[in-house]
Scaffold this active site. Structure first.
Site, short mmCIF file in Angstrom:
data_model
loop_
_atom_site.label_atom_id
_atom_site.label_comp_id
_atom_site.label_asym_id
_atom_site.label_seq_id
_atom_site.Cartn_x
_atom_site.Cartn_y
_atom_site.Cartn_z
N LYS A 248 -9.52 -2.07 1.78
CA LYS A 248 -9.22 -0.94 2.67
C LYS A 248 -10.01 0.31 2.29
O LYS A 248 -10.48 1.05 3.15
CB LYS A 248 -7.73 -0.63 2.64
CG LYS A 248 -6.84 -1.81 2.98
CD LYS A 248 -7.13 -2.34 4.34
CE LYS A 248 -6.16 -3.44 4.71
NZ LYS A 248 -6.47 -4.01 6.02
N TYR B 131 -1.69 -3.29 -6.69
CA TYR B 131 -1.50 -3.94 -5.39
C TYR B 131 -2.81 -3.99 -4.59
O TYR B 131 -3.57 -3.01 -4.56
CB TYR B 131 -0.42 -3.22 -4.56
CG TYR B 131 -0.36 -3.83 -3.18
CD1 TYR B 131 0.24 -5.07 -3.00
CD2 TYR B 131 -0.99 -3.23 -2.10
CE1 TYR B 131 0.23 -5.69 -1.76
CE2 TYR B 131 -1.01 -3.83 -0.85
CZ TYR B 131 -0.40 -5.06 -0.69
OH TYR B 131 -0.43 -5.68 0.53
N CYS C 136 0.71 -8.28 11.92
CA CYS C 136 1.03 -8.50 13.34
C CYS C 136 0.37 -9.78 13.86
O CYS C 136 0.20 -9.93 15.06
CB CYS C 136 0.56 -7.32 14.18
SG CYS C 136 1.63 -5.90 14.07
N ARG D 89 1.73 -12.25 -0.91
CA ARG D 89 0.40 -12.50 -0.37
C ARG D 89 -0.26 -13.71 -1.01
O ARG D 89 0.10 -14.13 -2.11
CB ARG D 89 -0.49 -11.28 -0.67
CG ARG D 89 -0.01 -9.98 -0.03
CD ARG D 89 -0.56 -9.84 1.34
NE ARG D 89 -0.13 -8.62 2.00
CZ ARG D 89 -0.84 -8.04 2.98
NH1 ARG D 89 -1.97 -8.53 3.38
NH2 ARG D 89 -0.37 -6.96 3.57
N SER E 97 -1.34 -4.17 10.34
CA SER E 97 -1.03 -5.14 9.30
C SER E 97 0.18 -6.00 9.69
O SER E 97 1.14 -5.49 10.25
CB SER E 97 -0.69 -4.40 8.01
OG SER E 97 -1.63 -3.40 7.79
N HIS F 145 -10.57 -2.33 11.69
CA HIS F 145 -9.51 -3.20 11.19
C HIS F 145 -9.34 -4.36 12.18
O HIS F 145 -8.39 -4.39 12.96
CB HIS F 145 -8.22 -2.36 11.08
CG HIS F 145 -7.13 -3.00 10.30
ND1 HIS F 145 -5.82 -2.60 10.40
CD2 HIS F 145 -7.13 -3.99 9.37
CE1 HIS F 145 -5.07 -3.32 9.59
NE2 HIS F 145 -5.84 -4.17 8.96
N ARG G 4 0.86 -1.19 0.00
CA ARG G 4 0.00 0.00 0.00
C ARG G 4 0.89 1.24 0.00
O ARG G 4 1.91 1.28 0.67
CB ARG G 4 -0.91 0.02 1.23
CG ARG G 4 -2.07 -0.93 1.12
CD ARG G 4 -2.99 -0.83 2.31
NE ARG G 4 -2.39 -1.36 3.50
CZ ARG G 4 -1.84 -0.65 4.47
NH1 ARG G 4 -1.86 0.68 4.41
NH2 ARG G 4 -1.29 -1.22 5.52
N ASP H 239 -9.66 -9.61 8.90
CA ASP H 239 -9.11 -8.27 8.65
C ASP H 239 -10.08 -7.14 9.00
O ASP H 239 -9.64 -6.11 9.50
CB ASP H 239 -8.71 -8.15 7.17
CG ASP H 239 -7.76 -6.99 6.90
OD1 ASP H 239 -6.88 -6.74 7.74
OD2 ASP H 239 -7.90 -6.34 5.85
C1 OXD Z 1 -3.16 -4.63 5.40
C2 OXD Z 1 -3.84 -5.75 4.73
O1 OXD Z 1 -2.19 -4.10 4.84
O2 OXD Z 1 -4.73 -6.34 5.36
O3 OXD Z 1 -3.58 -4.28 6.51
O4 OXD Z 1 -3.54 -6.04 3.56
MN MN Z 2 -5.28 -5.37 7.20
#
Ligand code: OXD
Ligand code: MN
Length: 594
Positions: free
Chosen positions: A210, A201, A254, A374, A252, A230, A73, A277
């Site tokens: 998002k 992306y 974590c 990913r 993100s 989130h 991102r 998410d």
């Molecule tokens: C992020 C995702 O970057 O979920 O938070 O892709």
């Molecule tokens: Mn996320």
């Protein structure tokens, strides 16, 4: 007479000038056809969009390699566009709507020439849910079309449902020429419109994720009285068979996905997955908070995912669920044609192709898979999918968990005293940065509610909104902070994490049910050690005590940083949060004196 939707598509086509317009119906057959197009016809950067992977080992799996500059991102190129800057707040880049549109029109003029415009009708949330939103995204790449088919509920019935109304969230996306200087993700919350050019992306291009489910939805939630967060959603089944639903917000990369699909280290416990998410949260008529997951797939970080860290995700990825699964920017085993990443199961293959398609150089210290590589996979492949996942009402939430990567200071788990105290704890959250966004990795950044990059308006107003929601609930969830990442002085993790985190979840459930009491500290309630089930763990008492230590000096420093951070929201900062701040400051200095 054309419908508002048809007119809108027509207008965008006049600007972007695609060779063809294709209205998607969302069927699996169609998704497979789009994959074929991506393999045989469409090229990005001269490369096929998809490459078939070993179908025996990885059913329906395909590899996508993005442009090497387009791998995360791009928060610095992401804007929210309100008439006034104050609404956007210091947490967002801001541009006036007319200026942003003029710039985007220039970048988009003819950007789909030679390409197909795909019209994607999809729903965020189950179509029968009163909380779901109908959306349309236009895109000019099969990668985004197929990914959206995996990530959302896409169907031609949404077009019927929209009918003659203009109440749908619009997204216009083009990969443009992938020039990083001309990459912009623009949100127009007042017009229900997101416009993204120059990136393929995930978080920049799969607009349901998002852009719509968080930035736009958070603004809608402010207007309509709900929360877009989130957060993962999971059900924890205890040995007596009862399921307690919780959400967890973490920045993100974590470990949210691992938590949502955890395999319990304690016998008798089972985790049921609802989302990994995003959660949309509404106050129900019963005064509780109810959560739905607006998505229908996972866009997860591949490196570090293995049978050891997340066996249920590995089963999800390997399941023949008919829906395509996409790997983006992973490495490739050149002998077996299987995806590979650092931290996956088994030895490093001899013939390894890196994420850019080049033979991986053993002598180099580069990673073969991109650190933010990913997978995109359907949630319906998940062996731990909750039977409530499609419940249009959602699930009632008993506890909300907030966590980040903190090597020092923050205890393993701590319950806030009440809702406003919990809002303050979530507002001061910090985490060490990861590779999910394009910035320096490993630096501590404040990330309230893990929403800093995703809250579509000023976070000062956002904190106020949280406080207001709290006042509307008669049975609010309890709020907990967790930190799985604490390290000792030699840099070793003090807590094993992963499946052992169930021990923390068990204590949380005990607190929800009133069967544990905990111990009061200035920052909240932490467990008495005997309330934690540590059977089978080899951690000394001293380490356990350290995991719950409240160090007044360290906290003083922390509070200083929190003050600087929160001050930037100026007049929008609710007084109630500053009151919480003062109370904590006072309690910490009393503790220091005692
Ligand atoms: C992020 C995702 O970057 O979920 O938070 O892709
Ligand atoms: Mn996320």
């Amino acid at each position: 007479m054309a419908t508002p939707l048809e007119r809108w598509v027509d207008e965008q086509a006049k600007l972007t000038k695609p060779d063809k317009i294709y209205w998607c119906n969302g069927s699996l057959d169609e998704a497979r056809k789009l994959i074929e197009i991506g393999i045989r016809e469409e090229r990005i950067n001269g490369q096929p969009v998809f490459q078939e992977l070993n179908q025996k080992a990885w059913p329906n799996a395909y590899l996508h390699r993005s442009h090497p500059t387009d791998v995360a991102r791009t928060e610095h190129l992401t804007y929210v566009c309100y008439p006034d800057r104050l609404t956007a707040g210091p947490n967002n880049n801001w541009m006036a709507p007319e200026e942003a549109k003029a710039m985007m029109r220039k970048l988009s003029d003819g950007c789909m020439t030679g390409r197909t415009m795909y019209v994607l009708p999809y729903m965020m949330g189950h179509p029968d849910s009163p909380y779901a939103k109908a959306c349309i995204q236009l895109t000019d790449t099969s990668y985004v079309a197929v990914s959206m088919r995996i990530m959302t509920r896409m169907s031609k019935t949404i077009i019927k449902r929209i009918g003659n109304s203009d109440d749908f969230v619009r997204g216009l996306h083009s990969i443009g020429d992938l020039d990083p200087e001309k990459r912009f993700i623009m949100h127009f919350p007042l017009e229900n419109f997101v416009w993204s050019v120059g990136s393929g992306y995930g978080g920049n291009a799969l607009l349901g994720k998002k852009c719509i489910s968080l930035r736009m939805a958070s603004w809608l939630g402010l207007q309509e009285g709900w929360l877009a967060e989130h957060m993962v959603i999971l059900g924890i089944q205890s040995p007596d068979g009862e399921v307690t639903y919780v959400t967890a917000a973490m920045p993100s990369a974590c470990g949210k996905t691992n938590l949502a699909m955890m395999e319990s280290a304690l016998p008798g416990y089972k985790i049921w997955t609802l989302g990994d998410d995003i959660a949309w949260l509404n106050v129900g008529p019963d005064g509780r908070l109810w959560a739905i997951n607006p998505e229908a797939g996972f866009f997860g970080v591949a490196p570090g995912t293995s049978m050891k860290t997340n066996p249920n995700m590995m089963r999800t990825l390997k399941k023949d669920g008919f829906c395509p699964t996409i790997f983006t920017n992973t490495a490739l085993n050149g002998d077996t044609n299987e995806p590979w990443w650092e931290g996956s199961d088994g030895a490093r293959p001899k013939n390894l192709i890196d994420w850019q398609g080049k033979p991986w150089d053993r002598a180099s210290d580069t990673k073969a898979a991109h650190p933010n590589s990913r997978f995109t996979v359907s949630i319906y492949n998940t062996p731990t999918l909750s039977e409530e996942a499609d419940n249009p009402k959602g699930v009632p939430i008993s506890a909300m968990i907030f966590g980040g990567k903190r090597t020092k200071l923050i205890p393993l788990v701590c319950e806030s005293f009440d809702w406003p105290n919990g809002v303050f704890a979530a507002a001061r959250m910090g985490s060490e940065t990861t590779a999910a966004a394009a910035h320096r990795v490993g630096v501590l950044r404040r990330d309230p509610m893990a929403m800093l990059p995703f809250c579509g308006y000023s976070m000062g107003d956002y904190f106020g909104h949280w406080l207001k929601i709290g006042k509307r609930m008669t049975k609010p969830p309890k709020i907990f902070s967790v930190n799985w990442f604490r390290q000792d002085d030699s840099g070793n993790f003090m807590w094993p994490g992963f499946g052992d985190n169930i021990r923390v979840l068990e204590w949380i459930i005990k607190m929800v049910k009133g069967s544990a009491k905990g111990r009061r500290t200035p920052i909240g309630i932490v467990p008495n050690l005997e309330e934690l089930n540590l059977t089978g763990l080899n951690i000394g008492k001293e380490t356990m005590c350290k995991l719950f230590e409240v160090n007044p000096e360290g906290w003083k420093h922390e509070l200083g940083e929190v003050k600087t951070f929160l001050r930037q929201f100026a007049d929008k900062m609710p007084e109630e949060i500053w009151q919480q701040y003062k109370d904590l400051e006072k309690q910490l200095s009393e503790k220091q004196l005692s």
